[in-house]
Design a protein around this motif. Structure first.
Motif, PDB file in Angstrom:
ATOM      1  N   PRO A  46     -10.266 -42.533  16.068  1.00 11.56           N
ATOM      2  CA  PRO A  46      -9.900 -41.373  15.234  1.00 11.56           C
ATOM      3  C   PRO A  46     -10.814 -41.177  14.033  1.00 11.56           C
ATOM      4  CG  PRO A  46      -7.969 -42.682  15.771  1.00 11.56           C
ATOM      5  CD  PRO A  46      -9.142 -43.473  16.224  1.00 11.56           C
ATOM      6  N   LEU A  47     -11.341 -42.276  13.499  1.00  6.09           N
ATOM      7  CA  LEU A  47     -12.183 -42.171  12.308  1.00  6.09           C
ATOM      8  C   LEU A  47     -13.642 -42.463  12.639  1.00  6.09           C
ATOM      9  CD1 LEU A  47      -9.758 -43.836   9.731  1.00  6.09           C
ATOM     10  CD2 LEU A  47     -10.070 -41.425  10.225  1.00  6.09           C
ATOM     11  N   GLY A  48     -14.004 -42.317  13.891  1.00  9.18           N
ATOM     12  CA  GLY A  48     -15.400 -42.492  14.288  1.00  9.18           C
ATOM     13  C   GLY A  48     -16.246 -41.332  13.797  1.00  9.18           C
ATOM     14  N   SER A  49     -17.541 -41.572  13.655  1.00 10.35           N
ATOM     15  CA  SER A  49     -18.439 -40.536  13.145  1.00 10.35           C
ATOM     16  C   SER A  49     -18.978 -39.676  14.291  1.00 10.35           C
ATOM     17  CB  SER A  49     -19.605 -41.185  12.387  1.00 10.35           C
ATOM     18  OG  SER A  49     -20.254 -42.127  13.230  1.00 10.35           O
ATOM     19  N   ASP A  50     -19.506 -38.508  13.939  1.00 11.53           N
ATOM     20  CA  ASP A  50     -20.127 -37.624  14.922  1.00 11.53           C
ATOM     21  C   ASP A  50     -21.630 -37.895  14.968  1.00 11.53           C
ATOM     22  OD1 ASP A  50     -17.683 -36.547  15.320  1.00 11.53           O
ATOM     23  OD2 ASP A  50     -18.064 -34.652  14.310  1.00 11.53           O
ATOM     24  N   ILE A  51     -22.256 -37.470  16.054  1.00  6.49           N
ATOM     25  CA  ILE A  51     -23.705 -37.610  16.193  1.00  6.49           C
ATOM     26  C   ILE A  51     -24.309 -36.215  16.336  1.00  6.49           C
ATOM     27  CG2 ILE A  51     -25.550 -38.410  17.736  1.00  6.49           C
ATOM     28  CD1 ILE A  51     -23.964 -40.874  18.308  1.00  6.49           C
ATOM     29  N   LEU A  52     -25.376 -35.979  15.577  1.00 10.39           N
ATOM     30  CA  LEU A  52     -26.095 -34.699  15.658  1.00 10.39           C
ATOM     31  C   LEU A  52     -27.304 -34.903  16.565  1.00 10.39           C
ATOM     32  CD1 LEU A  52     -26.827 -31.803  14.759  1.00 10.39           C
ATOM     33  CD2 LEU A  52     -27.966 -32.797  12.781  1.00 10.39           C
ATOM     34  N   ILE A  53     -27.360 -34.168  17.670  1.00 12.77           N
ATOM     35  CA  ILE A  53     -28.446 -34.288  18.631  1.00 12.77           C
ATOM     36  C   ILE A  53     -29.219 -32.975  18.635  1.00 12.77           C
ATOM     37  CG2 ILE A  53     -29.041 -34.691  21.055  1.00 12.77           C
ATOM     38  CD1 ILE A  53     -26.317 -36.131  21.299  1.00 12.77           C
ATOM     39  N   VAL A  54     -30.544 -33.072  18.438  1.00  8.42           N
ATOM     40  CA  VAL A  54     -31.414 -31.902  18.450  1.00  8.42           C
ATOM     41  C   VAL A  54     -32.228 -31.945  19.738  1.00  8.42           C
ATOM     42  CG1 VAL A  54     -33.188 -30.601  17.240  1.00  8.42           C
ATOM     43  CG2 VAL A  54     -31.550 -31.972  15.942  1.00  8.42           C
ATOM     44  N   GLY A  55     -32.063 -30.931  20.595  1.00  9.36           N
ATOM     45  CA  GLY A  55     -32.772 -30.881  21.871  1.00  9.36           C
ATOM     46  C   GLY A  55     -34.220 -30.468  21.706  1.00  9.36           C
ATOM     47  N   ASN A  57     -35.676 -27.829  22.652  1.00 14.48           N
ATOM     48  CA  ASN A  57     -35.837 -26.413  22.286  1.00 14.48           C
ATOM     49  C   ASN A  57     -35.247 -26.101  20.911  1.00 14.48           C
ATOM     50  OD1 ASN A  57     -33.188 -26.767  22.903  1.00 14.48           O
ATOM     51  ND2 ASN A  57     -33.045 -25.110  24.403  1.00 14.48           N
ATOM     52  N   GLY A  58     -34.881 -27.158  20.171  1.00 18.67           N
ATOM     53  CA  GLY A  58     -34.332 -26.957  18.827  1.00 18.67           C
ATOM     54  C   GLY A  58     -32.842 -26.721  18.792  1.00 18.67           C
ATOM     55  N   GLU A  59     -32.186 -26.699  19.961  1.00 18.03           N
ATOM     56  CA  GLU A  59     -30.741 -26.468  20.009  1.00 18.03           C
ATOM     57  C   GLU A  59     -30.004 -27.711  19.519  1.00 18.03           C
ATOM     58  OE1 GLU A  59     -27.307 -25.411  23.318  1.00 18.03           O
ATOM     59  OE2 GLU A  59     -29.420 -25.133  23.812  1.00 18.03           O
ATOM     60  N   THR A  60     -29.055 -27.520  18.622  1.00 18.50           N
ATOM     61  CA  THR A  60     -28.340 -28.657  18.038  1.00 18.50           C
ATOM     62  C   THR A  60     -26.941 -28.787  18.636  1.00 18.50           C
ATOM     63  OG1 THR A  60     -27.515 -27.294  16.212  1.00 18.50           O
ATOM     64  CG2 THR A  60     -29.587 -28.484  15.851  1.00 18.50           C
ATOM     65  N   THR A  61     -26.513 -30.040  18.792  1.00 20.24           N
ATOM     66  CA  THR A  61     -25.159 -30.333  19.276  1.00 20.24           C
ATOM     67  C   THR A  61     -24.561 -31.406  18.376  1.00 20.24           C
ATOM     68  OG1 THR A  61     -25.847 -29.893  21.557  1.00 20.24           O
ATOM     69  CG2 THR A  61     -23.779 -31.089  21.246  1.00 20.24           C
ATOM     70  N   ILE A  62     -23.352 -31.148  17.890  1.00 17.48           N
ATOM     71  CA  ILE A  62     -22.638 -32.141  17.078  1.00 17.48           C
ATOM     72  C   ILE A  62     -21.412 -32.567  17.865  1.00 17.48           C
ATOM     73  CG2 ILE A  62     -21.441 -32.582  14.904  1.00 17.48           C
ATOM     74  CD1 ILE A  62     -23.113 -30.299  13.675  1.00 17.48           C
ATOM     75  N   SER A  63     -21.329 -33.869  18.175  1.00 19.54           N
ATOM     76  CA  SER A  63     -20.229 -34.321  19.027  1.00 19.54           C
ATOM     77  C   SER A  63     -19.962 -35.809  18.819  1.00 19.54           C
ATOM     78  CB  SER A  63     -20.572 -34.062  20.507  1.00 19.54           C
ATOM     79  OG  SER A  63     -19.526 -34.497  21.347  1.00 19.54           O
ATOM     80  N   ASN A  64     -18.721 -36.212  19.134  1.00 15.32           N
ATOM     81  CA  ASN A  64     -18.420 -37.648  19.214  1.00 15.32           C
ATOM     82  C   ASN A  64     -17.879 -37.993  20.597  1.00 15.32           C
ATOM     83  OD1 ASN A  64     -15.810 -36.664  19.208  1.00 15.32           O
ATOM     84  ND2 ASN A  64     -15.064 -38.031  17.601  1.00 15.32           N
ATOM     85  N   ASP A  65     -18.087 -37.094  21.548  1.00 19.77           N
ATOM     86  CA  ASP A  65     -17.661 -37.324  22.930  1.00 19.77           C
ATOM     87  C   ASP A  65     -18.743 -38.139  23.642  1.00 19.77           C
ATOM     88  OD1 ASP A  65     -15.921 -36.757  25.286  1.00 19.77           O
ATOM     89  OD2 ASP A  65     -17.727 -35.738  25.986  1.00 19.77           O
ATOM     90  N   GLY A  66     -18.371 -39.310  24.150  1.00 23.29           N
ATOM     91  CA  GLY A  66     -19.343 -40.232  24.730  1.00 23.29           C
ATOM     92  C   GLY A  66     -20.140 -39.626  25.863  1.00 23.29           C
ATOM     93  N   ALA A  67     -19.468 -38.945  26.791  1.00 21.35           N
ATOM     94  CA  ALA A  67     -20.148 -38.368  27.953  1.00 21.35           C
ATOM     95  C   ALA A  67     -21.149 -37.301  27.515  1.00 21.35           C
ATOM     96  CB  ALA A  67     -19.133 -37.776  28.922  1.00 21.35           C
ATOM     97  N   THR A  68     -20.773 -36.484  26.534  1.00 20.17           N
ATOM     98  CA  THR A  68     -21.676 -35.425  26.055  1.00 20.17           C
ATOM     99  C   THR A  68     -22.910 -36.019  25.397  1.00 20.17           C
ATOM    100  OG1 THR A  68     -19.788 -33.965  25.682  1.00 20.17           O
ATOM    101  CG2 THR A  68     -21.834 -33.404  24.555  1.00 20.17           C
ATOM    102  N   ILE A  69     -22.714 -37.037  24.549  1.00 16.35           N
ATOM    103  CA  ILE A  69     -23.842 -37.661  23.847  1.00 16.35           C
ATOM    104  C   ILE A  69     -24.809 -38.291  24.843  1.00 16.35           C
ATOM    105  CG2 ILE A  69     -24.484 -39.513  22.252  1.00 16.35           C
ATOM    106  CD1 ILE A  69     -21.710 -38.992  20.886  1.00 16.35           C
ATOM    107  N   LEU A  70     -24.287 -39.070  25.773  1.00 13.72           N
ATOM    108  CA  LEU A  70     -25.162 -39.755  26.729  1.00 13.72           C
ATOM    109  C   LEU A  70     -25.861 -38.778  27.666  1.00 13.72           C
ATOM    110  CD1 LEU A  70     -22.982 -42.870  27.608  1.00 13.72           C
ATOM    111  CD2 LEU A  70     -25.015 -42.782  26.180  1.00 13.72           C
ATOM    112  N   LYS A  71     -25.192 -37.648  27.958  1.00 18.96           N
ATOM    113  CA  LYS A  71     -25.812 -36.641  28.824  1.00 18.96           C
ATOM    114  C   LYS A  71     -26.989 -35.989  28.115  1.00 18.96           C
ATOM    115  CE  LYS A  71     -23.438 -32.920  29.639  1.00 18.96           C
ATOM    116  NZ  LYS A  71     -22.355 -32.056  30.141  1.00 18.96           N
ATOM    117  N   LEU A  72     -26.878 -35.804  26.789  1.00 16.72           N
ATOM    118  CA  LEU A  72     -27.936 -35.141  26.038  1.00 16.72           C
ATOM    119  C   LEU A  72     -29.065 -36.087  25.652  1.00 16.72           C
ATOM    120  CD1 LEU A  72     -25.742 -32.874  23.729  1.00 16.72           C
ATOM    121  CD2 LEU A  72     -27.130 -32.150  25.660  1.00 16.72           C
TER     122      LEU A  72
END
Length: 549
Positions: A46-55, A57-72
């Motif tokens: 619940p108190l985990g931090s988010d990760i900002l991923i910049v692709g 093409n410059g597209e940014t994603t902010i997430s703390n979902d494990g599957a989304t982070i590892l996919k990106l």
């Protein structure tokens, strides 16, 4: 004896091929997986931090979902990609626990890294881990609590508790009371026999507050491309007949369609008149069907739009396949591929149709549908990244509720289940002789990474809380877990921190299989220049015995 003859050098692999094998290779693979674990572990809980991923093409994603982070993340190490794969499989199978499964797999490898360095056979370790996973699975099934599905109120309460627990680690946890009802309503709308979550549409409209989001018991989709005459059409109907087409209602220029050779102007006029007659006969058939709303997956041109407007009929062309399929599920009827022989029983209907403004967009709403087996969530928020993370959070909660409907056995979250299994495995390990004792105990220690990481991410004293949990579980308090409100421990089952047992079962089995697979590899063959089918594939891995395990 070779009687002085020298054995010729045999070149087996292409020049430039890198091969590494043995214990050093196994340790290298473990280190790669630990690097993935270190990246993702701060996002747990619940108190985990988010990760900002910049692709790229410059597209940014902010997430703390494990599957989304590892996919990106562009993970290139072949062993580390196994952790990416188990996270995706957890997301597809259960929907939640994607971070937990990756952290647990990494910890299982970390616990036996020392044993590998000391020369313990990986086959022995694999055997011990699979035995421990089997014990853990049996223990979860024995302690899980079954909820009575025959009582609608009790079932709904179970689903809302599970949804709230799934949202506790997401960006929407402060609004979980608002979204919990929405998620449960969405799942209960579906056909309870197949629970196809693809029939839950999610539409994102930037602007407004998060609680401006709408639950539509039916279908809503964005106003499609509109020609002149569209604004003259009526924008609301009560109990309309709905005609769904896969037919193009648009005039095509002759030069785009075919080459026609004519000698007289009258012949050319006959060709034009024939085209007009074809489209007018299609429009006449739509009007004669009695439909008040005409939807088509293909374009509806300006002539057809004006024709329908003059006859008080609403039309929308270029409706996407997903929206059309969900509309058919809601309003009934069939998709027509021709306008000839349209029968009244093949038209759909709903109680109310309306086109209205949502933020800066116009949306078409079909509500009060008699055959509703679908629904739509219209999500609002301040930015596109925020709404995208809300969508991912709701997807996890929907999947959890869906699994809870099918498998109504639950366990307590917050590390309670992991601590109880850890205690059980420690007790079992004391009754086992030989190396297997060390391996079952290592598996038990690895399970403690979940409550420890929950504490670390929340800023609590992990060592102190873990000691309390060990003591409480030793006394028989099997649902004692981390309590984030009191910054201590509590009975998480009584506090309604519930999760489907399937989440834990799938996470433990997937993490164990991943760890065993990585341990079974003792050689990596890598050829950066391979191509055209020659040479081994880049990053090919070989099992210790040379055969699949």
């Amino acid at each position: 004896m070779n009687f002085g003859r020298q054995t010729p050098t045999i070149v087996v692999l292409k020049e430039g091929t890198d091969t590494s094998q043995g214990k050093g290779q196994t340790i290298s693979n473990i280190n790669a997986c630990l690097a993935i674990q270190d990246t993702i572990r701060p996002t747990l809980g619940p108190l985990g931090s988010d990760i900002l991923i910049v692709g790229g093409n410059g597209e940014t994603t902010i997430s703390n979902d494990g599957a989304t982070i590892l996919k990106l993340l562009d993970v290139v190490h072949p062993a580390a990609r196994i952790l990416v794969d188990i996270s995706r499989s957890q997301d597809a199978e259960v929907g939640d626990g994607t971070t937990s499964v990756t952290v647990l797999a990494g910890e299982l490898l970390k616990e036996i890294k020392g044993l590998v360095e000391e020369g313990v056979s990986t086959n022995t370790i694999i055997k011990g881990y699979r035995y421990a996973a089997r014990l853990a699975t049996e223990k979860i099934k024995s302690i899980a609590v079954k909820v009575d599905k025959s009582n609608p109120e009790e079932l709904r309460d179970l689903l809302e508790r599970c949804a709230a627990t799934a949202m506790s680690s997401k960006i929407i946890y402060k609004n979980s009371a608002f979204f919990t009802k929405m998620v449960v309503d969405a799942v209960l709308t579906l056909d309870q026999n197949d629970l196809n979550d693809k029939l839950i549409g999610m539409k994102k409209v930037p602007g407004g507050s998060i609680e401006d989001s709408l639950f539509v018991s039916g279908v809503a989709f964005k106003k499609t491309f509109a020609y002149a005459g569209f604004e003259q059409q009526p924008k609301s109907f009560k109990s309309p007949k709905i005609l769904c087409l896969n037919v193009e209602l648009e005039l095509k220029a002759e030069k785009d369609n075919a080459e026609v050779r004519v000698e007289e102007v009258s012949e050319y006029q006959a060709v034009v008149d024939a085209e007009w007659q074809i489209i007018l006969s299609k429009l006449e058939a739509c009007k004669d069907s009695g439909a008040s709303i005409v939807l088509s997956k293909l374009p509806i041109g300006d002539l057809a739009t004006q024709y329908f407007a003059d006859r008080n009929i609403f039309c929308a062309g270029r409706v996407s396949s997903d929206d059309m399929n969900r509309t058919l599920q809601a309003v009934g009827g069939i998709l027509h591929s021709t306008t000839s022989d349209i029968k009244p029983e093949n038209l759909g209907t709903c109680d109310f149709f309306e086109e209205r403004q949502v933020g800066s967009e116009r949306y078409n709403f079909f509500t009060g549908c008699p055959k509703t087996k679908t629904c739509t969530l219209v999500l609002r928020g301040g930015s596109e990244q925020f709404i995208a993370e809300v969508e991912r959070s709701l997807h996890d909660a929907i999947m959890i509720v869906k699994r809870a409907v099918k498998n109504n056995i639950v366990v307590a979250g917050g590390g309670a289940c992991e601590m109880e299994i850890s205690k059980y495995l420690r007790e079992v390990s004391r009754s086992i002789a030989g190396k297997q004792q060390l391996l079952v105990a290592a598996f038990a220690r690895a399970l403690e990474v979940i409550p420890r990481q929950l504490c670390e991410n929340a800023g609590f004293d992990g060592t102190d809380i873990l000691n309390k949990l060990r003591m409480q579980h030793a006394k028989g308090e099997q649902w004692a877990g981390v309590d984030f409100i009191s910054e201590s421990t509590a009975n998480n089952f009584d506090k309604f921190v519930w999760e489907p047992a399937l989440v834990k079962l799938n996470a433990i089995n997937s993490a164990t299989e991943a760890a065993c697979l990585i341990l079974s590899v003792d050689e990596t063959v890598k050829n950066e220049e391979s191509g055209g089918g020659q040479g081994p594939p880049p990053g090919a891995m070989r099992g210790g015995m040379g055969v699949p395990r």
